[in-house]
Design an enzyme around this catalytic site. Structure first.
Site, PDB file in Angstrom:
ATOM      1  N   ALA A   6      -4.255   3.518   5.714  1.00 25.04           N
ATOM      2  CA  ALA A   6      -5.272   2.900   4.949  1.00 25.04           C
ATOM      3  C   ALA A   6      -4.768   2.340   3.872  1.00 25.04           C
ATOM      4  CB  ALA A   6      -6.553   3.962   4.548  1.00 25.04           C
ATOM      5  N   LEU A   7      -4.818   1.071   3.626  1.00 25.44           N
ATOM      6  CA  LEU A   7      -3.797   0.551   2.477  1.00 25.44           C
ATOM      7  C   LEU A   7      -4.923   0.079   1.519  1.00 25.44           C
ATOM      8  CD1 LEU A   7      -0.884  -1.408   4.122  1.00 25.44           C
ATOM      9  CD2 LEU A   7      -0.766   0.727   2.812  1.00 25.44           C
ATOM     10  N   GLY A   9      -4.237  -1.080  -1.559  1.00 31.65           N
ATOM     11  CA  GLY A   9      -3.784  -2.219  -2.375  1.00 31.65           C
ATOM     12  C   GLY A   9      -3.008  -1.411  -3.736  1.00 31.65           C
ATOM     13  N   GLY A  10      -3.440  -0.075  -3.668  1.00 32.35           N
ATOM     14  CA  GLY A  10      -2.597   0.785  -4.817  1.00 32.35           C
ATOM     15  C   GLY A  10      -1.008   1.214  -4.307  1.00 32.35           C
ATOM     16  N   VAL A  11      -0.560   1.851  -5.236  1.00 31.35           N
ATOM     17  CA  VAL A  11       0.704   2.573  -5.363  1.00 31.35           C
ATOM     18  C   VAL A  11       0.715   3.632  -4.435  1.00 31.35           C
ATOM     19  CG1 VAL A  11       0.654   3.759  -7.250  1.00 31.35           C
ATOM     20  CG2 VAL A  11       2.831   3.123  -6.140  1.00 31.35           C
ATOM     21  N   ASP A  12      -0.373   4.570  -4.433  1.00 32.96           N
ATOM     22  CA  ASP A  12      -0.454   5.712  -3.767  1.00 32.96           C
ATOM     23  C   ASP A  12      -0.654   5.487  -2.173  1.00 32.96           C
ATOM     24  OD1 ASP A  12      -0.332   7.333  -5.887  1.00 32.96           O
ATOM     25  OD2 ASP A  12      -2.510   7.459  -6.295  1.00 32.96           O
ATOM     26  N   SER A  13      -1.466   4.498  -1.857  1.00 32.39           N
ATOM     27  CA  SER A  13      -1.562   4.497  -0.326  1.00 32.39           C
ATOM     28  C   SER A  13      -0.327   3.813   0.221  1.00 32.39           C
ATOM     29  CB  SER A  13      -2.938   3.556  -0.264  1.00 32.39           C
ATOM     30  OG  SER A  13      -2.816   2.175  -0.787  1.00 32.39           O
ATOM     31  N   MET A  32      -9.763  -2.002   4.155  1.00 31.82           N
ATOM     32  CA  MET A  32     -11.104  -1.796   4.307  1.00 31.82           C
ATOM     33  C   MET A  32     -11.662  -2.904   3.432  1.00 31.82           C
ATOM     34  SD  MET A  32     -11.873   2.127   4.763  1.00 31.82           S
ATOM     35  CE  MET A  32     -10.712   2.711   3.388  1.00 31.82           C
ATOM     36  N   CYS A 101     -17.884   8.057   0.514  1.00 32.01           N
ATOM     37  CA  CYS A 101     -17.065   7.291   1.192  1.00 32.01           C
ATOM     38  C   CYS A 101     -16.175   8.031   2.146  1.00 32.01           C
ATOM     39  CB  CYS A 101     -16.406   6.326   0.120  1.00 32.01           C
ATOM     40  SG  CYS A 101     -15.389   4.914   0.652  1.00 32.01           S
ATOM     41  N   CYS A 198     -15.797   1.700  -7.292  1.00 36.66           N
ATOM     42  CA  CYS A 198     -15.238   0.324  -6.792  1.00 36.66           C
ATOM     43  C   CYS A 198     -16.457  -0.865  -6.655  1.00 36.66           C
ATOM     44  CB  CYS A 198     -14.406   0.352  -5.332  1.00 36.66           C
ATOM     45  SG  CYS A 198     -15.747   0.727  -4.016  1.00 36.66           S
TER      46      CYS A 198
END
Length: 264
Positions: A6-7, A9-13, A32, A101, A198
């Protein structure tokens, strides 16, 4: 193992996906799309679901050399997360949409769709650990306590834990994750963390609630039952809240006032 990363768009994922690839898994990235109207999660919003986040996720997948897709889960998100968010505030309670979520979208709709397509597990950038104990799989806090997110995953049962990967659970610090992202050539290594809800793109939760629930004027009373102010909707208040009460006068003893109860 075939893994769906699951990406967000952040650095962690992005680093979590990179570690899954490095571990030898066959990884496919998916972002998503959670909003029915992309304008609601606009470029520059401070949440985790803006248009620019989708672009960042795609670029991360390109750097990692993995396939990338965008899945529309907006209907599930609206019905299980946003609707619950509104109904809880309307009932005088303060919800945690991230818990909802994770339970109904990331580790239900997303995971179920992934399993149906033949994937073995979902990898995310959550800071948490899964360990096997005497009674089965156990969810543990991350090594980096200040970044721990196990509390928003506590609703997961054995079946979900068995198909989940949290590659960042043993990370020593967020700074190390950013350094790793930079070393891997991921351009989002310095991207700020997302903290806001979000689907409340501008961070104005009260304004969002009013736009959905409308104006519902009422009185603000103290513990003695004396009217000390007015409001446009009880849903805008949370137990323990001190700021933004807009009361007509201070307490008799001069001490700060706090919300102790919300009665819609």
């Amino acid at each position: 193992m075939q893994v769906l990363a699951a990406l967000s768009g952040g650095v962690d994922s992005a680093v979590a996906a990179a570690r899954a690839v490095e571990a030898g898994h066959e990884v496919v990235g998916v972002h998503m799309a959670l909003s029915r109207s992309r304008a609601e999660h606009r470029t520059g919003s401070r949440g985790c679901c803006s248009i620019e986040d989708a672009s960042d996720a795609r670029r991360a997948a390109d750097v990692l050399g993995i396939p990338f897709y965008v899945w529309d889960l907006s209907e599930e998100f609206e019905e299980t997360v946003v609707a619950d968010f509104l109904s809880e505030y309307e009932a005088g309670r303060t919800p945690n949409p991230c818990v909802r979520c994770n339970e109904h979208v990331k580790f239900s709709a997303l995971l179920d769709r992934g399993i149906a397509l033949g994937f073995d597990a979902v990898a995310t950038g959550h800071y948490a650990r899964i360990e096997r104990g005497a009674g089965g799989l156990e969810l543990h806090r991350a090594r980096t306590i200040e970044k721990d997110q196990s509390y928003v995953l506590a609703v997961m049962g054995q079946d979900r834990l068995a198909r989940s990967l949290f590659p960042l659970g043993d990370a020593s610090s967020k700074a190390d994750i950013r350094a790793e992202a930079a070393a891997r050539g991921l351009t989002l290594s310095e991207k700020p963390d997302s903290y806001d809800i979000c689907f409340v793109a501008d961070g104005d939760t009260r304004g969002f609630l009013q736009s959905r629930l409308g104006s519902r004027p009422g009185e603000v009373v103290d513990v003695e039952g004396e009217v000390v102010g007015e409001h446009d909707g009880a849903y805008a208040f949370t137990v323990g809240q001190r700021r933004g009460l807009a009361l007509g006068r201070p307490a008799a003893d001069g001490r700060a006032r706090y919300v102790v109860d919300v009665q819609p």
